[in-house]
Design an enzyme around this catalytic site. Structure first.
Site, PDB file in Angstrom:
ATOM      1  N   HIS A 166      61.190  12.245   2.504  1.00  0.00           N
ATOM      2  CA  HIS A 166      61.038  13.594   1.966  1.00  0.00           C
ATOM      3  C   HIS A 166      60.810  14.626   3.057  1.00  0.00           C
ATOM      4  O   HIS A 166      60.987  15.823   2.818  1.00  0.00           O
ATOM      5  CB  HIS A 166      59.889  13.624   0.962  1.00  0.00           C
ATOM      6  CG  HIS A 166      60.163  12.836  -0.279  1.00  0.00           C
ATOM      7  ND1 HIS A 166      60.609  13.410  -1.448  1.00  0.00           N
ATOM      8  CD2 HIS A 166      60.078  11.504  -0.532  1.00  0.00           C
ATOM      9  CE1 HIS A 166      60.779  12.477  -2.367  1.00  0.00           C
ATOM     10  NE2 HIS A 166      60.464  11.306  -1.832  1.00  0.00           N
ATOM     11  N   ASP A 374      60.774  22.127   7.279  1.00  0.00           N
ATOM     12  CA  ASP A 374      60.530  21.485   5.989  1.00  0.00           C
ATOM     13  C   ASP A 374      61.690  20.581   5.639  1.00  0.00           C
ATOM     14  O   ASP A 374      62.849  20.876   5.969  1.00  0.00           O
ATOM     15  CB  ASP A 374      60.365  22.535   4.886  1.00  0.00           C
ATOM     16  CG  ASP A 374      59.132  22.296   4.036  1.00  0.00           C
ATOM     17  OD1 ASP A 374      58.672  21.141   3.975  1.00  0.00           O
ATOM     18  OD2 ASP A 374      58.631  23.256   3.432  1.00  0.00           O
TER      19      ASP A 374
END
Length: 537
Positions: A166, A374
């Site tokens: 992730h 991110d």
């Protein structure tokens, strides 16, 4: 000739650092938990991992705590304090998290913490094995559990194993800052399918395979490295946009949102929602808003920034420092510009219900999402999904969020460029309705095409489609493991030929706890009240 009997669908077993509770899978928590729960519910399955609690040493010998919700079994275990310190606070969040987010300056490496990281992965793997069936598909999530497949292979498990990261995956030169980098990548290659958020992350991984692991790309599109053949692909995680829009409309008249709109007195609002984390670029964002007020004084008294940043990992020193820094910046900027009727920055260091946040997105004019780095950043996608298509807000998005590769109609910015971010904010606040509608429609179409269900189903389909019945020769001369099609006939019995104990060909010993458990009743099993991390945190 008799009718062909239907083939039973394999169960799905989801493994994550923290297991979402049954209540968290009902919609008020993150959409990811909801999406995975729906996949588990459809075919039946298990969600396995840490309970988020810190227990006494008796937990080492305990069986997983079991909760059932229909066809889904939630199996969880507490961690002992030493394991929590070494596995979670230590190597996972003091080493891997900063390096994977390109913050080598914040990384700390300790061999004992790395040993604890591997020990806990092996311990969790052995706790899962009794729950497995021969044809289960095992889907492991995130950086906490990179060695998990290797531990299962060492124990003889031959089920199909998939892994999804992730976070970003760093380039080889950055990853080399982690001393056991080769062991980590070898661990990833123990999976059958490895998924990444973006092409950049996939390229970084395969670049390492080529340059440091003598890996090669096969004609089939699979990669060969460390004597194993793996599928490595991009799976862009998404949201369920129509569901978010529906819930945002339902909650838009809640008391908290009405009061906020009233207190703004018709002023325009930019909104940001992030975990309190140094990777999110929160200080840089505050300074960009300050630059807007400084260089374009006509915005003073006309716009406000609402920053929601719930605390996380509060017992990790770097997170304590970012909280102090952010509170200082907010106070300084407000002290400089505020008056009796207007506060430039409303900084909220607490948690809110997810659907309340979606209605806050809908009520705002700008979504300000500017992480320094991110993996994907689902907040950006949630902001777009929550908007009113007839009068949508504008998304200002960091180029270093994974979502930027999809949401190209956002105003893309570099988070270290405070002047550039201030200019993007001004443009967003001034953007004509026709342009806002056009940009929003483009991004919403992307969200619908690649929603959370597409991410989930495509990964599971690729994992289910892995051929596990053929041995393949490694160009370096090693022999790949040979697996029977359809998974093992009995999990945990047949060893993987590539993971035998060096020099002996014997099964690896069962993992030992950090310390030997004391006899029952000799040591307290009181559980700590440390804040429970969210699933995938």
């Amino acid at each position: 000739m008799g009718a062909k009997e239907p083939v039973a669908m394999s169960r799905l077993v989801v493994v994550s650092n923290r297991v979402a509770t049954p209540s968290e899978t009902k919609g008020s928590s993150g959409g990811l938990a909801v999406g995975l729960f729906s996949a588990l519910r459809d075919g039946g399955g298990i969600w396995f991992g840490w309970s988020g609690e810190i227990g006494g040493e008796a937990a080492y010998n305990a069986s997983p705590s079991i909760q059932r919700d229909g066809s889904v079994t939630f199996a969880t275990l507490p961690l002992a304090r030493k394991d929590y310190d070494q596995y979670y606070r230590g190597f996972s969040n003091n080493t891997l998290w900063p390096v994977f987010h390109y913050r080598n300056d914040l990384a700390h490496y300790d061999r004992q913490e790395y040993g604890g990281y591997r020990r806990v992965n092996a311990w969790l793997a052995h706790k899962l094995i009794p729950l497995l069936q021969p044809d289960d598909l095992i889907w492991v999530h995130d950086y906490h559990l990179i060695p998990f497949a290797e531990a299962l292979r060492d124990a003889g498990v031959r089920n199909r194993l998939g892994f999804f990261l992730h976070t970003p995956f760093p380039t080889p030169q950055v990853l080399l800052n982690v001393p056991p980098h080769e062991e980590l990548v070898r661990g990833l290659c123990s999976y059958d399918v490895v998924g990444f958020q973006t092409e950049t992350d996939l390229t970084a991984f395969t670049d390492y395979l080529v340059r440091y692991a003598k890996g090669s790309l096969l004609p089939s599109g699979e990669w060969m490295a460390y004597g194993r053949r793996i599928v490595a692909k991009v799976y862009r995680i998404g949201v369920f946009p129509d569901h978010i829009a529906t819930q945002a409309m339902r909650y838009v008249d809640r008391k908290q949102v009405r009061e906020l709109r009233t207190n703004l007195h018709g002023r325009k609002m930019a909104v940001s929602v992030d975990r309190l984390d140094y990777s999110k670029g929160l200080v840089e964002r505050f300074r960009a808003f300050e630059t807007l007020l400084e260089t374009a004084p006509h915005w003073q008294g006309q716009v406000s920034l609402v920053q929601v940043a719930p605390p996380t990992r509060s017992d990790v020193q770097s997170y304590q420092q970012i909280r102090e820094s952010l509170e200082s910046e907010a106070g300084r900027i407000n002290g400089r510009f505020a008056n009796l009727e207007w506060t430039p920055i409303r900084y909220l260091n607490r948690r809110f219900d997810r659907w309340l946040l979606m209605s806050l997105f809908r009520a705002s004019q700008v979504g300000f999402v500017t992480p320094l780095r991110d993996g994907m950043n689902l907040v950006a996608k949630e902001y777009v999904a929550a908007q009113d298509p007839e009068d949508p807000g504008v998304l200002v998005l960091s180029r270093f969020a994974g979502a930027a590769s999809e949401l190209t109609s956002a105003l893309l910015v570099t988070p270290h460029d405070t002047v550039g971010m201030a200019e993007a904010l001004a443009r967003a606040f001034e953007m004509p309705l026709a342009e806002r509608r056009e940009r929003h429609a483009d991004m919403l179409a992307v969200l619908r095409k690649n929603d959370l269900g597409v991410w989930r189903d495509s990964f599971i389909a690729d994992l289910r489609g892995v051929e596990v019945g053929e041995a393949v020769a490694d160009p370096e001369g090693d022999q790949l493991e040979s697996k029977p099609k359809g998974g093992s006939t009995h999990p945990g019995v047949v060893r993987d030929a590539t993971h035998q104990t060096e020099g002996h060909g014997q099964d690896a010993p069962a993992p030992q706890p950090a310390t030997q458990p004391h006899p029952a009743g000799s040591r307290s099993t009181r559980r700590s009240t440390v804040r429970r991390p969210g699933a995938f945190e």
